[in-house]
Design a protein around this motif. Structure first.
Motif, PDB file in Angstrom:
ATOM      1  N   ALA A   1       0.900  -1.233   0.046  1.00  0.00           N
ATOM      2  CA  ALA A   1       0.021  -0.008  -0.098  1.00  0.00           C
ATOM      3  C   ALA A   1       0.754   1.380  -0.074  1.00  0.00           C
ATOM      4  O   ALA A   1       0.444   2.102  -0.719  1.00  0.00           O
ATOM      5  N   ARG A   2       1.767   1.214   0.783  1.00  0.00           N
ATOM      6  CA  ARG A   2       2.692   2.186   0.809  1.00  0.00           C
ATOM      7  C   ARG A   2       3.654   2.651  -0.578  1.00  0.00           C
ATOM      8  O   ARG A   2       3.714   3.701  -0.900  1.00  0.00           O
ATOM      9  N   SER A   3       4.019   1.542  -1.094  1.00  0.00           N
ATOM     10  CA  SER A   3       4.513   1.579  -2.648  1.00  0.00           C
ATOM     11  C   SER A   3       3.506   2.156  -3.512  1.00  0.00           C
ATOM     12  O   SER A   3       4.032   2.813  -4.661  1.00  0.00           O
ATOM     13  N   TRP A   4       2.222   1.697  -3.290  1.00  0.00           N
ATOM     14  CA  TRP A   4       1.011   2.198  -4.255  1.00  0.00           C
ATOM     15  C   TRP A   4       0.926   3.796  -4.109  1.00  0.00           C
ATOM     16  O   TRP A   4       1.031   4.644  -5.268  1.00  0.00           O
ATOM     17  N   THR A   5       1.461   4.229  -2.766  1.00  0.00           N
ATOM     18  CA  THR A   5       1.259   5.793  -2.894  1.00  0.00           C
ATOM     19  C   THR A   5       2.616   6.351  -3.725  1.00  0.00           C
ATOM     20  O   THR A   5       2.539   7.400  -4.553  1.00  0.00           O
ATOM     21  N   SER A   6       3.725   5.764  -3.682  1.00  0.00           N
ATOM     22  CA  SER A   6       4.948   6.377  -4.381  1.00  0.00           C
ATOM     23  C   SER A   6       4.646   6.309  -5.683  1.00  0.00           C
ATOM     24  O   SER A   6       5.047   7.172  -6.373  1.00  0.00           O
ATOM     25  N   TYR A   7       4.054   5.186  -6.379  1.00  0.00           N
ATOM     26  CA  TYR A   7       3.886   5.070  -7.860  1.00  0.00           C
ATOM     27  C   TYR A   7       2.881   6.184  -8.106  1.00  0.00           C
ATOM     28  O   TYR A   7       2.872   6.647  -9.241  1.00  0.00           O
ATOM     29  N   PHE A   8       1.709   6.265  -7.418  1.00  0.00           N
ATOM     30  CA  PHE A   8       0.653   7.062  -7.678  1.00  0.00           C
ATOM     31  C   PHE A   8       1.270   8.659  -7.781  1.00  0.00           C
ATOM     32  O   PHE A   8       0.937   9.268  -8.824  1.00  0.00           O
TER      33      PHE A   8
ATOM     34  N   ASP B   1       7.919  10.508  -2.423  1.00  0.00           N
ATOM     35  CA  ASP B   1       7.379  10.601  -1.031  1.00  0.00           C
ATOM     36  C   ASP B   1       6.926  11.842  -0.961  1.00  0.00           C
ATOM     37  O   ASP B   1       6.461  12.295   0.206  1.00  0.00           O
ATOM     38  N   GLU B   2       6.226  12.594  -1.906  1.00  0.00           N
ATOM     39  CA  GLU B   2       5.638  13.947  -1.762  1.00  0.00           C
ATOM     40  C   GLU B   2       4.306  13.812  -1.200  1.00  0.00           C
ATOM     41  O   GLU B   2       3.795  14.835  -0.793  1.00  0.00           O
ATOM     42  N   PHE B   3       3.614  12.867  -1.228  1.00  0.00           N
ATOM     43  CA  PHE B   3       2.167  12.737  -0.910  1.00  0.00           C
ATOM     44  C   PHE B   3       2.042  12.394   0.510  1.00  0.00           C
ATOM     45  O   PHE B   3       0.751  12.286   0.975  1.00  0.00           O
ATOM     46  N   ARG B   4       3.028  12.061   1.160  1.00  0.00           N
ATOM     47  CA  ARG B   4       3.109  11.569   2.614  1.00  0.00           C
ATOM     48  C   ARG B   4       3.100  12.804   3.525  1.00  0.00           C
ATOM     49  O   ARG B   4       3.494  13.930   2.934  1.00  0.00           O
ATOM     50  N   ILE B   5       2.602  12.806   4.610  1.00  0.00           N
ATOM     51  CA  ILE B   5       2.704  13.865   5.726  1.00  0.00           C
ATOM     52  C   ILE B   5       3.826  13.433   6.636  1.00  0.00           C
ATOM     53  O   ILE B   5       3.690  12.703   7.190  1.00  0.00           O
TER      54      ILE B   5
END
Length: 462
Positions: free
Chosen positions: A34-41, A50-54
């Motif tokens: 799931a965290r890798s999903w965010t990175s590719y998104f 890593d820009e979409f993480r808080i």
């Protein structure tokens, strides 16, 4: 799955410890994906991985990058997994075909930008770096254990499960190796992005348009992995709950959808919590320990299954079996400890490896197999499971100390739960099951008496 197998061969306690680590595997594996999903998104949206993480600086370094997108993705997957197993299977079937096409594209397009100079140095971290990477990489094989949990969904499990396991493992391993080679030929190892490696690699070599295809394919692939994981995780939890080692309400299956709703929601909630806080390197190391530990136990269970049958195996053969297995485990452990402590010389291995070899050879020559497989069986017994024990222990010694501490804490929690709750609940369930069988047998006999049974009935009455 491995829980049912270990419960039959090694007993409830070992099976429960394994089950707890399987549950940990499933939660951590889902969180990592799931965290890798965010990175590719993020790369698909032209942002840094890593820009979409808080960022919350008050938390520890490995827990400070909160990932709400990963939590949202897990919530959607949870809803899909609880609606229909057949619907999930159809989606995965179509998605797998698309994923194979994208993998072929990545390898083909990536090799057009290959530069053999990027392979120098070939092994920058030496032999220890190779084994350390192998140990962490093992978490990628978690999904193959999930195939076995789908036995209830297949028409002929004895034939379909081995074909599915071996076939998928060969295909996935070959694809992984080809993609790893492609990535390392596209850019130096030191420039590989840990969060979204292929998207960034294509952008760096001047194929920015390709990163969108890669990112979309990765998102699709990871969505499939999450959905398959949610379905298999719930079945693991359901099966364990049926033994009452876990609360039985987790075994509830919705009559309309045919899915274990409670188990799915509980597992996905745990996955979401871990995915929100924990960084990928923490997840991968801890997941690899659990995976290697489970594989080692399954190999041990296989040896017990083939060489021991109650009432068939003689007392002498049983003692030989126990002695050989004990020496195999001890020599494997000694080899792993010697490597883990930094032993670079050959003296330690000259002692431990021959002992392992002789113990395995003794088991092969001195203890007859008590059971032959009916449909399909592991070949090269006992060499294959013995080598599996040695390799798994050896790879475990390459994982960092902090991950072992986390693993030890989790295992201690499992033991406490089993002793005070799981053991008693499981015993009560078995006792109630036996009493129920006795009641059924008594009712059957009394029914025969009322219907005027033969001599056997008269003997029973007398």
């Amino acid at each position: 799955g491995s829980f049912a197998y270990l419960r039959v061969e090694l007993g409830d306690f070992v099976a429960f410890i394994a089950a707890g680590n399987i549950a940990l595997e499933c939660v951590i594996g889902g969180a990592a994906v799931a965290r890798s999903w965010t990175s590719y998104f993020a790369t698909l949206c032209n942002h840094q991985p890593d820009e979409f993480r808080i960022t919350v600086n008050q938390l520890g370094a490995n827990y400070s990058h909160l990932d709400p997108i990963a939590v949202g993705v897990i919530a959607i997957i949870c809803v899909l997994a609880t609606l229909s197993t057949k619907g999930s299977s159809r989606f995965n079937y179509v998605a797998s075909i698309v994923h194979m096409i994208i993998i072929v594209f990545v390898i083909t397009a990536g090799l057009t930008k290959a530069d053999t100079k990027n392979y120098s140095p070939f092994a920058p971290y030496g032999v220890r770096g190779i084994f350390r990477a192998s140990a962490v990489l093992f978490f990628a094989y978690l999904g193959f254990d999930a195939v076995a949990t789908m036995a209830e969904e297949t028409k002929n499990p004895g034939r379909d499960i081995p074909i599915g396991l071996v076939g998928s493992m060969v295909i996935a391993s070959a694809a992984y190796c080809l993609m790893a080679i492609t990535l390392c030929l596209m850019q130096p190892y030191s420039e590989v992005d840990p969060n979204a490696p292929f998207s960034v690699a294509f952008e760096k070599v001047g194929m920015g348009w390709a990163k969108y295809i890669v990112a979309a394919g990765a998102l699709k692939g990871m969505t499939t992995v999450l959905l398959v994981g949610a379905v298999s995780q719930a079945r693991y939890l359901t099966h364990i709950a049926r033994t009452h080692m876990l609360p039985p309400w987790l075994a509830y299956v919705n009559e309309r959808t045919g899915t274990p709703v409670n188990a799915t929601i509980v597992m996905m909630c745990g996955t979401a919590v871990i995915a929100l806080f924990t960084s990928l390197n923490i997840l991968s190391n801890l997941l690899s320990i659990s995976t290697l530990f489970i594989f080692m136990l399954v190999a041990l269970g296989l040896m017990v299954r083939r060489y021991y049958v109650s009432g068939v195996t003689t007392f002498e053969d049983r003692n030989r079996l126990v002695a050989c297995i004990a020496i195999i485990i001890a020599s494997s452990m000694a080899t792993a400890i010697y490597w883990g402590l930094g032993g670079n010389g050959w003296i330690g291995y000259v002692i431990t490896i021959p002992i392992w070899f002789l113990a395995t050879l003794s088991l092969r020559l001195l203890v007859p197999q008590a059971r032959e497989p009916k449909i399909w069986g592991v070949p090269f017994m006992p060499w294959a499971p013995s080598a599996s024990i040695l390799i798994n222990m050896f790879l475990l010694s390459s994982i960092d100390k902090d991950s072992f501490i986390r693993f030890g804490v989790w295992s201690a929690v499992l033991m406490v739960y089993y002793v005070f709750i799981g053991l008693h609940a499981s015993y009560d369930t078995v006792k109630a099951s036996r009493e129920e069988k006795k009641d059924v047998q008594s009712a059957t006999k009394f029914s025969k008496v009322e219907q005027g049974g033969g001599p056997s009935t008269l003997n029973y009455v007398n």
